[in-house]
Scaffold this motif. Sequence first.
Motif, mmCIF file in Angstrom:
data_model
loop_
_atom_site.group_PDB
_atom_site.id
_atom_site.type_symbol
_atom_site.label_atom_id
_atom_site.label_comp_id
_atom_site.label_asym_id
_atom_site.label_seq_id
_atom_site.Cartn_x
_atom_site.Cartn_y
_atom_site.Cartn_z
ATOM 1 N N LYS A 130 0.845 -1.183 0.000
ATOM 2 C CA LYS A 130 0.000 0.000 0.000
ATOM 3 C C LYS A 130 0.887 1.241 0.000
ATOM 4 N N ALA A 131 0.416 2.277 -0.674
ATOM 5 C CA ALA A 131 1.204 3.503 -0.762
ATOM 6 C C ALA A 131 1.191 4.243 0.571
ATOM 7 N N GLN A 160 2.090 9.875 -0.635
ATOM 8 C CA GLN A 160 2.686 9.420 -1.886
ATOM 9 C C GLN A 160 1.594 9.013 -2.875
ATOM 10 N N PRO A 161 1.883 9.144 -4.183
ATOM 11 C CA PRO A 161 0.866 8.778 -5.183
ATOM 12 C C PRO A 161 0.420 7.329 -5.032
ATOM 13 N N ALA A 162 -0.877 7.108 -5.168
ATOM 14 C CA ALA A 162 -1.441 5.764 -5.019
ATOM 15 C C ALA A 162 -2.397 5.483 -6.162
ATOM 16 N N SER A 163 -2.544 4.207 -6.481
ATOM 17 C CA SER A 163 -3.534 3.805 -7.479
ATOM 18 C C SER A 163 -4.922 3.888 -6.864
ATOM 19 N N GLU A 164 -5.962 3.640 -7.669
ATOM 20 C CA GLU A 164 -7.327 3.685 -7.156
ATOM 21 C C GLU A 164 -7.582 2.622 -6.094
ATOM 22 N N GLU A 220 -2.693 1.011 -3.815
ATOM 23 C CA GLU A 220 -1.369 0.426 -3.953
ATOM 24 C C GLU A 220 -0.362 1.466 -4.445
ATOM 25 N N VAL A 221 0.913 1.115 -4.288
ATOM 26 C CA VAL A 221 1.969 1.983 -4.793
ATOM 27 C C VAL A 221 1.753 2.231 -6.280
ATOM 28 N N LYS A 222 1.789 3.504 -6.687
ATOM 29 C CA LYS A 222 1.519 3.845 -8.070
ATOM 30 C C LYS A 222 2.777 3.697 -8.924
ATOM 31 N N ASP A 253 4.902 4.837 -11.902
ATOM 32 C CA ASP A 253 5.047 6.087 -12.639
ATOM 33 C C ASP A 253 5.316 5.788 -14.112
ATOM 34 N N THR A 312 10.875 4.113 -12.085
ATOM 35 C CA THR A 312 9.864 3.570 -11.175
ATOM 36 C C THR A 312 10.219 2.156 -10.760
#
Length: 321
Positions: free
Chosen positions: A58-59, A63-67, A70-72, A74, A88
């Motif tokens: 998990k992000a 920090q940027p995360a997916s919907e 989870e860690v996004k 890039d 990335t």
Amino acid sequence: MVMSDTSRTSLSAQAARNLATATVTAPRMIQITPRWLRKLLPWVDVDGGVYRLNRVAKAPKGQPASEFGEVKVDLLTVDRNEPELPATYVDYEVRPREYHLSTIQTIVHTHTRVTDLYSNRIDQLREQVRLTVEAVKEREEWEILNHEEFGLLKEVVPEQRIQTRKGTPTPDDLDELLTLVWKQPAFFLAHPKAIAAFGREATRRGVPPPTVHLFGSPFITWRGVPLIPTNKLEIDKAGKSTILLLRAGEAQQGVIGLQKAGVAGELEPGLSVRYMGTNEHGIASHLVTRYFSAAVSTEDAIARLDNVSVKFYHEYVYPKG
């Protein structure tokens, strides 16, 4: 989880005699069900008794995360020129989930005198083992759904749980479930009475569910997804139950069954029958063991519909004449 009943030593001679002389059919057991869940779940063999499920981390906050949280990753879409590409990586959970195989065991006692004298038509030992194995499999299916640690009912995260709108399971409710498990949904799982309640609601709306045949039996479907009955999803005193929707398979990041294959005395993968010896009273003992568990690969592989009422019936008024 030991299922043996120590208050009973072994099969009585009278019962064995009646079976041997009065019938030509094997004993029947009313608790046996088709256990379609066991057939529909893909089974994975586990080495060492532990299945480790690695997931993307998990992000962290900020920090940027997916919907899905989870860690996004890039990424950059390039149409022209030569822009600088992002760097990335995909981070994993530091501590993967571990599933330890559970065990169902019991000891079958048979008196050698009984099995020797009354096995002319029916093999008494074989039938004792067969019926015990059937009971073990019934218990296994119940545990897959209701176990406190890995039971599928407990494995559904809050984001994948919804309530019925009016108590009865309607087509709208099942559509909502399909929005939660939309990636290759495999089957709904429900108590037979919950399936009947859904059938009533669908028929009331003029959209009776179509039928598909699996394993030689008919199942009603919704949006092409079969509704599989099981009595292991229980109905409470208020007449309420739960409907599950699953994606199945390890490659599909779905729900899978876990077992230990290749054990001594294996009758079938993950299930063994071992002779333990005969005591001074002439009673032979056989140990029946099943090693199993279940795992949900990703959170969106399963969803549940709660507050499913099975008690409501429509009254239809037909015109006279």
